[in-house]
Design a protein around this motif. Structure first.
Motif, PDB file in Angstrom:
ATOM      1  N   GLY A 109      13.350  14.717 -13.135  1.00  0.00           N
ATOM      2  CA  GLY A 109      11.964  14.976 -12.786  1.00  0.00           C
ATOM      3  C   GLY A 109      11.824  15.600 -11.417  1.00  0.00           C
ATOM      4  N   ASP A 110      10.581  15.597 -10.949  1.00  0.00           N
ATOM      5  CA  ASP A 110      10.252  16.137  -9.631  1.00  0.00           C
ATOM      6  C   ASP A 110      10.371  14.991  -8.634  1.00  0.00           C
ATOM      7  OD1 ASP A 110       9.240  17.245  -7.358  1.00  0.00           O
ATOM      8  OD2 ASP A 110       7.269  17.751  -8.190  1.00  0.00           O
ATOM      9  N   PHE A 111      11.516  14.913  -7.968  1.00  0.00           N
ATOM     10  CA  PHE A 111      11.762  13.837  -7.010  1.00  0.00           C
ATOM     11  C   PHE A 111      11.103  14.119  -5.657  1.00  0.00           C
ATOM     12  CE2 PHE A 111      14.531  12.395 -10.189  1.00  0.00           C
ATOM     13  CZ  PHE A 111      15.100  11.188  -9.850  1.00  0.00           C
ATOM     14  N   ASN A 112      10.706  15.366  -5.420  1.00  0.00           N
ATOM     15  CA  ASN A 112      10.127  15.738  -4.130  1.00  0.00           C
ATOM     16  C   ASN A 112      11.047  15.388  -2.963  1.00  0.00           C
ATOM     17  OD1 ASN A 112       7.591  17.138  -4.316  1.00  0.00           O
ATOM     18  ND2 ASN A 112       6.708  15.287  -5.218  1.00  0.00           N
ATOM     19  N   VAL A 113      12.325  15.312  -3.251  1.00  0.00           N
ATOM     20  CA  VAL A 113      13.339  14.956  -2.258  1.00  0.00           C
ATOM     21  C   VAL A 113      14.481  15.963  -2.373  1.00  0.00           C
ATOM     22  CG1 VAL A 113      15.038  13.226  -1.574  1.00  0.00           C
ATOM     23  CG2 VAL A 113      12.769  12.504  -2.336  1.00  0.00           C
ATOM     24  N   PRO A 114      14.888  16.595  -1.279  1.00  0.00           N
ATOM     25  CA  PRO A 114      15.978  17.574  -1.368  1.00  0.00           C
ATOM     26  C   PRO A 114      17.267  16.947  -1.885  1.00  0.00           C
ATOM     27  CG  PRO A 114      14.822  17.773   0.730  1.00  0.00           C
ATOM     28  CD  PRO A 114      14.313  16.523   0.078  1.00  0.00           C
ATOM     29  N   ARG A 115      17.969  17.713  -2.702  1.00  0.00           N
ATOM     30  CA  ARG A 115      19.187  17.210  -3.328  1.00  0.00           C
ATOM     31  C   ARG A 115      20.266  16.859  -2.316  1.00  0.00           C
ATOM     32  NH1 ARG A 115      20.270  21.249  -7.207  1.00  0.00           N
ATOM     33  NH2 ARG A 115      18.439  20.336  -8.213  1.00  0.00           N
ATOM     34  N   ASP A 116      20.269  17.536  -1.168  1.00  0.00           N
ATOM     35  CA  ASP A 116      21.321  17.286  -0.194  1.00  0.00           C
ATOM     36  C   ASP A 116      20.925  16.236   0.850  1.00  0.00           C
ATOM     37  OD1 ASP A 116      19.411  18.819   1.040  1.00  0.00           O
ATOM     38  OD2 ASP A 116      20.783  20.382   1.747  1.00  0.00           O
ATOM     39  N   SER A 117      19.802  15.530   0.641  1.00  0.00           N
ATOM     40  CA  SER A 117      19.394  14.522   1.615  1.00  0.00           C
ATOM     41  C   SER A 117      20.231  13.255   1.437  1.00  0.00           C
ATOM     42  CB  SER A 117      17.911  14.185   1.471  1.00  0.00           C
ATOM     43  OG  SER A 117      17.681  13.457   0.282  1.00  0.00           O
ATOM     44  N   SER A 118      20.455  12.553   2.529  1.00  0.00           N
ATOM     45  CA  SER A 118      21.301  11.357   2.485  1.00  0.00           C
ATOM     46  C   SER A 118      20.653  10.261   1.654  1.00  0.00           C
ATOM     47  CB  SER A 118      21.575  10.855   3.903  1.00  0.00           C
ATOM     48  OG  SER A 118      20.356  10.519   4.559  1.00  0.00           O
ATOM     49  N   TYR A 119      19.318  10.155   1.677  1.00  0.00           N
ATOM     50  CA  TYR A 119      18.720   9.046   0.931  1.00  0.00           C
ATOM     51  C   TYR A 119      18.601   9.338  -0.554  1.00  0.00           C
ATOM     52  CZ  TYR A 119      14.230  11.452   2.001  1.00  0.00           C
ATOM     53  OH  TYR A 119      13.220  12.357   2.149  1.00  0.00           O
ATOM     54  N   PHE A 120      18.640  10.605  -0.963  1.00  0.00           N
ATOM     55  CA  PHE A 120      18.757  10.884  -2.393  1.00  0.00           C
ATOM     56  C   PHE A 120      20.144  10.483  -2.879  1.00  0.00           C
ATOM     57  CE2 PHE A 120      20.112  13.750  -5.844  1.00  0.00           C
ATOM     58  CZ  PHE A 120      19.239  13.311  -6.823  1.00  0.00           C
ATOM     59  N   LYS A 121      21.166  10.761  -2.091  1.00  0.00           N
ATOM     60  CA  LYS A 121      22.523  10.370  -2.459  1.00  0.00           C
ATOM     61  C   LYS A 121      22.651   8.848  -2.486  1.00  0.00           C
ATOM     62  CE  LYS A 121      24.441  14.641  -0.533  1.00  0.00           C
ATOM     63  NZ  LYS A 121      25.266  15.244   0.541  1.00  0.00           N
ATOM     64  N   ALA A 122      21.969   8.178  -1.561  1.00  0.00           N
ATOM     65  CA  ALA A 122      21.999   6.713  -1.543  1.00  0.00           C
ATOM     66  C   ALA A 122      21.330   6.146  -2.789  1.00  0.00           C
ATOM     67  CB  ALA A 122      21.320   6.185  -0.280  1.00  0.00           C
ATOM     68  N   PHE A 123      20.235   6.783  -3.222  1.00  0.00           N
ATOM     69  CA  PHE A 123      19.573   6.356  -4.461  1.00  0.00           C
ATOM     70  C   PHE A 123      20.511   6.471  -5.645  1.00  0.00           C
ATOM     71  CE2 PHE A 123      17.839   8.374  -8.283  1.00  0.00           C
ATOM     72  CZ  PHE A 123      17.231   7.277  -8.867  1.00  0.00           C
ATOM     73  N   ALA A 124      21.169   7.620  -5.790  1.00  0.00           N
ATOM     74  CA  ALA A 124      22.071   7.829  -6.921  1.00  0.00           C
ATOM     75  C   ALA A 124      23.145   6.756  -6.953  1.00  0.00           C
ATOM     76  CB  ALA A 124      22.693   9.220  -6.841  1.00  0.00           C
ATOM     77  N   SER A 125      23.690   6.425  -5.800  1.00  0.00           N
ATOM     78  CA  SER A 125      24.721   5.395  -5.723  1.00  0.00           C
ATOM     79  C   SER A 125      24.167   4.028  -6.115  1.00  0.00           C
ATOM     80  CB  SER A 125      25.303   5.350  -4.305  1.00  0.00           C
ATOM     81  OG  SER A 125      26.253   4.313  -4.181  1.00  0.00           O
ATOM     82  N   ALA A 126      22.982   3.679  -5.588  1.00  0.00           N
ATOM     83  CA  ALA A 126      22.383   2.376  -5.873  1.00  0.00           C
ATOM     84  C   ALA A 126      22.022   2.239  -7.346  1.00  0.00           C
ATOM     85  CB  ALA A 126      21.148   2.171  -5.000  1.00  0.00           C
ATOM     86  N   ALA A 127      21.604   3.347  -7.978  1.00  0.00           N
ATOM     87  CA  ALA A 127      21.206   3.324  -9.380  1.00  0.00           C
ATOM     88  C   ALA A 127      22.394   3.457 -10.332  1.00  0.00           C
ATOM     89  CB  ALA A 127      20.207   4.443  -9.660  1.00  0.00           C
ATOM     90  N   GLY A 128      23.580   3.720  -9.791  1.00  0.00           N
ATOM     91  CA  GLY A 128      24.756   3.909 -10.624  1.00  0.00           C
ATOM     92  C   GLY A 128      24.719   5.200 -11.412  1.00  0.00           C
ATOM     93  N   LEU A 129      24.137   6.237 -10.800  1.00  0.00           N
ATOM     94  CA  LEU A 129      23.968   7.520 -11.478  1.00  0.00           C
ATOM     95  C   LEU A 129      24.780   8.604 -10.788  1.00  0.00           C
ATOM     96  CD1 LEU A 129      20.099   7.459 -12.040  1.00  0.00           C
ATOM     97  CD2 LEU A 129      21.885   6.856 -13.694  1.00  0.00           C
ATOM     98  N   GLN A 130      25.124   9.620 -11.561  1.00  0.00           N
ATOM     99  CA  GLN A 130      25.810  10.790 -11.036  1.00  0.00           C
ATOM    100  C   GLN A 130      24.857  11.977 -11.038  1.00  0.00           C
ATOM    101  OE1 GLN A 130      29.250  11.255 -13.562  1.00  0.00           O
ATOM    102  NE2 GLN A 130      30.301   9.473 -12.710  1.00  0.00           N
TER     103      GLN A 130
END
Length: 250
Positions: A165-186
Motif C-alpha cells: 500500500g501507500d506507506f507514505n514512508v520512504p523505502r530507504d528510511s531506517s524506521y521502515f526497515k525496522a518495521f519490516a524486521s519487527a513484522a517478520g516481513l521481507q
C-alpha cells in the motif's frame, strides 16, 4: 502456484470519476488476481468501479459512514474467506485524515492448496515531507508502523502473508526497515528506490511498498506510469502515484 497482485493509490481528487472509469477498464482487462486500492473514499466511486470490474466478484472494504473506511478496497478474483480492519490510533497534529479512520484492511483469500492473507494499508501523510526523527508527522507514522507490525505478527506465522500500500514512508528510511524486521516481513523491492510518487507532483521517492513473509517469492515492478486517455480524449496521469505489480509464488 503463481498469483498476480497489484497495489495502487487511486487518488480521491481531480477528475476522479473519469480516472476511475479508466482504472476500472484496465483492471477488468488485466490478469491481476487481487487488487489492493487506496483512496477509494466515496461509496459512489466504489460503486462506479464495481460496475465495470465484474470479473472481480469478491470485494473487501469497511465503512465509517458515509465513507469507505481508510479509503481501502481489495478486489479479488479468488474467494475471500475472512476480512477485518485494524484502525490506527488518531494522533496529533490534527488533520482532515482523521475523518478516514486510517488503518489496515486484512483480507484472507482461498487458494487451491491453502490460503493467503493480504494486508492493504495507507499510513498518514507526512505533511512536512520531513522524515527526521523529531518531526511530528514522522512520530505519527512510526506509531502506525508499530501498530501494523503488531497486527501482522498476530496472524498465524505459518500463513503466507503479503503487506502493501501507500506507506507514505520512504523505502530507504531506517524506521521502515525496522518495521519490516519487527513484522517478520521481507521488502520485495529492497534496494530499488525507483519513485512510486510521480516526480512531477513532488520529489518524495519510493513511498508505496510491497512486503512478504519468508517462504514466498515476489517479483515486482512499477506500473501505471504513463498518462492515460480520459473520456473526452485528453491525456492525464491515472493518479499522483504509480502502482506496484507483483507476481507471487506461493
Amino acid at each position: 502456484m503463481r498469483i498476480r497482485v497489484l497495489t495502487f493509490n487511486a487518488l480521491f481528487r481531480g477528475r476522479t470519476r473519469a480516472r476511475i472509469d479508466v482504472l476500472a477498464r484496465l483492471l477488468e482487462e488485466s490478469d491481476y488476481d487481487v487488487v489492493c486500492l487506496q483512496e477509494v473514499i466515496s461509496p459512489f466511486i466504489l460503486a462506479r468501479l464495481r460496475r465495470v470490474t465484474t470479473s472481480y466478484p469478491h470485494v473487501a472494504r469497511a465503512w465509517t459512514f458515509p465513507l469507505v473506511r481508510g479509503g481501502l478496497v481489495t478486489l479479488s478474483r479468488l474467494p475471500i474467506t475472512r476480512t477485518h480492519y485494524e484502525p490506527f490510533r488518531p494522533a496529533r497534529p490534527a488533520r482532515p485524515e482523521w475523518l478516514l479512520n486510517k488503518g489496515a484492511l486484512f483480507t484472507r483469500v482461498k487458494l487451491p492448496g491453502g490460503y493467503l492473507t493480504l494486508v492493504n494499508t495507507h499510513l498518514s501523510a507526512n505533511m512536512d515531507m520531513d522524515w527526521s526523527p523529531s518531526n511530528a508527522y514522522t512520530k505519527v507514522e512510526r506509531a502506525e508502523l508499530d501498530r501494523l507490525a503488531d497486527a501482522v505478527t498476530r496472524i498465524d506465522p505459518a500463513e503466507p502473508l503479503v503487506a502493501m500500500g501507500d506507506f507514505n514512508v520512504p523505502r530507504d528510511s531506517s524506521y521502515f526497515k525496522a518495521f519490516a524486521s519487527a513484522a517478520g516481513l521481507q521488502d520485495a523491492m529492497a534496494g530499488n528506490t525507483e519513485p512510486t510518487y510521480r516526480p512531477d507532483y513532488a520529489d518524495i521517492g519510493a513511498i508505496d511498498q510491497f512486503l512478504h513473509r519468508p517462504g514466498l517469492k515476489a517479483e515486482t515492478r512499477v506500473v501505471f506510469k504513463d498518462e492515460v486517455r480520459l473520456p473526452g480524449g485528453d491525456l492525464a496521469p491515472l493518479s499522483d502515484h504509480y502502482a506496484i505489480a507483483a507476481t507471487l509464488t506461493v
